[in-house]
Design an enzyme around this catalytic site. Structure first.
Site, short mmCIF file in Angstrom:
data_model
loop_
_atom_site.label_atom_id
_atom_site.label_comp_id
_atom_site.label_asym_id
_atom_site.label_seq_id
_atom_site.Cartn_x
_atom_site.Cartn_y
_atom_site.Cartn_z
CG HIS A 251 -29.05 27.16 -4.72
ND1 HIS A 251 -28.55 27.38 -5.99
CD2 HIS A 251 -27.96 26.96 -3.92
CE1 HIS A 251 -27.23 27.33 -5.96
NE2 HIS A 251 -26.84 27.07 -4.72
CG PHE A 253 -36.70 22.09 2.64
CD1 PHE A 253 -36.13 22.76 3.72
CD2 PHE A 253 -37.30 20.86 2.87
CE1 PHE A 253 -36.15 22.21 5.00
CE2 PHE A 253 -37.34 20.32 4.15
CZ PHE A 253 -36.76 20.99 5.21
NE ARG A 254 -35.79 16.24 -2.64
CZ ARG A 254 -36.52 15.42 -1.88
NH1 ARG A 254 -35.93 14.56 -1.07
NH2 ARG A 254 -37.83 15.43 -1.95
CG ASP A 292 -27.88 28.17 -0.29
OD1 ASP A 292 -27.28 29.25 -0.38
OD2 ASP A 292 -27.44 27.10 -0.75
CG ASP A 401 -22.90 25.20 0.23
OD1 ASP A 401 -24.06 24.79 -0.06
OD2 ASP A 401 -22.46 26.30 -0.16
CE1 TYR A 423 -24.18 27.11 -11.27
CE2 TYR A 423 -22.88 25.51 -12.51
CZ TYR A 423 -23.10 26.25 -11.36
OH TYR A 423 -22.22 26.14 -10.32
CB ALA A 451 -20.18 20.92 -15.45
CD GLN A 452 -20.20 17.94 -11.32
OE1 GLN A 452 -20.42 19.15 -11.38
NE2 GLN A 452 -20.20 17.29 -10.18
#
Length: 517
Positions: A251, A253-254, A292, A401, A423, A451-452
């Site tokens: 989280h 700026f990119r 964010d 997002d 995480y 996870a994906q």
């Protein structure tokens, strides 16, 4: 041999030093500078003093290896130069140098050559930067993560997850640098076209370039003209936005740029300018840019369980999203950063409420509620119905997002690593503080495929396929890549499962053999 030996023979001169004869011997290979220092030392004159040497008749003698030899009967004398003499000589020397430099510049077109070399060097540096930036950025994320882990370990106790701002004291944070202090970039036509596509590679750009891309989007969509924005204020606002994203693994700026660029891409891909108002475009883009702000790297579950300042402030109701909104309008409250300064108060009030609605919609705890509401409207969607349009905008920002898997694998996969790092930071902290740990965030339980797969199958694909009913053109460019990504991670999981099963069989065999022995 005789000639060779004489060329290495030392040279001797004799000086008159306060009425006494001083013999000075030096190599023929000494530099004039060394010889001058030697002459100063021999004459009891401080080193680095400007001097001249004269013969008995007052004629100047050169002070270098070629100086004519003398004898004890014909002594040289070393004389310090006065300040005036030194100044005159320096001025004369400087004038000669300046004239020679001018002549060389004219004769060999030095300035033109210098400009050409500089431009070519800049192009080469840019190519090197583009090739290496992706690796550098990922490595930087890992280094930042290590520092944060070390900091957590050194504290050894629960520390509140604070935000940068203390709203009680009324302090407002302005950008640390102004518009004039960051480089200006002219986007190539290739970049401009790529910006409009979901395949855009966000890893190839450094922060100043991303700022220029965001600035271009606002101009290209007609938002600067529509809201009568001061272009300098837009630049300053974007600077403030960039500086108020933290250096989290994910989280950051990119990520803000990723979401904003995907929003710009969907606006172009779905031809939203023809179906919605410019005000809607401004709401979508501004909410994406701000969604964010000042994210601390720990999610709402942690905020609530740890009873942080944010959770207390917002009564456990979307504490992070409420904080992002508050920081966004804290920045806009600064006159030098208020891009909506020329919008009337009533219009701004509506604009503010719409942006808050969209940012609050990014709380994944509300995902099912928002998607279900959109599903009920999509089959009979009416672009003249304000409630329908608001629901669509909420779904669009949600899509953007969490849209990384829409991008090519080489662009998307590093984001998975970044997210897992964030995480794991949280789960490590939760373990150390005795808080509940979500299995999908536990480094001891989760893998990249596990996870994906569930996230893509049960969150991303259903949401994007629902949007596809309204905008069929996204299937090939956005939905199909999600299906491919799901298949990719399922294959990886099969490989992982096979390797795990093989390891377990091997371990069981070893135990059997040991038991038999």
């Amino acid at each position: 041999m005789g000639s060779s030996s004489s060329s290495y023979a030392p040279k001797t001169v004799y000086l008159d030093v306060d009425g006494k004869v001083q013999k000075v011997v030096f190599s023929r290979h000494c530099s004039p500078c060394d010889i001058k220092e030697l002459l100063c030392t021999s004459s009891n004159i401080p080193r680095h003093t400007a001097i001249m040497m004269v013969d008995p008749e007052g004629a100047l003698v050169s002070m270098d290896p070629t100086m004519p030899p003398n004898s004890p009967n014909s002594l040289y004398k070393v004389v310090p130069l006065s300040t005036g003499q030194v100044g005159e000589k320096e001025d004369m020397f400087q004038n000669v140098l300046t004239q020679v430099a001018d002549q060389f510049s004219r004769a060999f077109r030095i300035n033109e050559l210098k400009t050409e070399v500089t431009n070519r060097l800049a192009m080469l540096e840019k190519r090197v930067e583009l090739e290496g930036l992706k690796v550098v950025e990922i490595e930087k994320c890992k280094n930042d993560l290590k520092k944060l882990r070390d900091e957590m370990a050194s504290r050894g106790c629960r520390v509140n997850c604070t935000c940068k701002y203390n709203f009680d004291d009324g302090k407002k944070v302005t950008p640390r640098r102004d518009v004039s202090n960051y480089p200006k970039y002219t986007l190539s036509q290739e970049t401009i076209e790529a910006l409009k596509k979901p395949t855009f590679d966000v890893w190839h750009w450094e922060h100043n370039e991303m700022l220029s891309c965001l600035e271009y989007m606002y101009h290209d969509l007609g938002l600067v003209k529509e809201f009568n924005m001061n272009p300098i204020t837009l630049k300053r606002w974007l600077l403030a936005i960039q500086e108020n994203y933290r250096n989290n693994p994910f989280h950051n700026f990119r990520h803000c740029f990723c979401v904003s660029q995907m929003m710009y891409g969907m606006i172009n891909l779905c031809n939203l300018q023809e179906k919605m108002t410019l005000t809607d475009m401004g709401i979508l883009m501004t909410a994406a840019v701000c969604h964010d702000l000042d994210h601390p790297g720990y999610n709402n579950t942690y905020q609530i369980n740890a009873r942080t300042e944010l959770a207390v402030r917002y009564n456990d109701i979307s504490p992070l999203e409420n904080h992002h909104c508050a920081v966004a309008f804290q920045i806009l409250s600064l006159p030098e950063c208020n891009i909506f300064a020329n919008v009337d108060s009533e219009a701004f009030k509506q604009f503010r409420q719409a942006i808050i609605t969209l940012i609050l919609a990014t709380d994944m705890a509300r995902h099912g509620e928002i998607l279900e509401s959109f599903k009920q409207k999509v089959d009979s969607f009416d672009f003249t119905n304000e409630e329908h349009v608001t629901c669509l905008k909420m779904v669009l920002i949600k899509c953007c997002d969490i849209s990384n898997e829409v991008r090519p694998t080489e662009v998307a996969e590093p984001w998975v690593d970044c997210l897992l790092e964030e995480y794991f930071m949280q789960s490590d902290r939760e373990k150390s503080e005795g808080l509940p740990v979500a299995p999908f965030m536990d480094r001891d339980k989760v893998t990249k495929p596990t996870a994906q797969i569930g996230f893509i199958k049960f969150v991303l694909i259903p949401m994007f396929e629902t949007v596809m009913k309204l905008f069929p053109q996204i299937e090939e460019i956005m939905v199909q890549p999600l299906r491919d990504s799901r298949d990719h991670y399922e294959e990886l999981k099969q490989i992982d499962d096979a390797m795990t099963e093989e390891r377990l069989v091997r371990e069981a065999s070893v135990k059997t053999v040991r038991a038999a022995l």
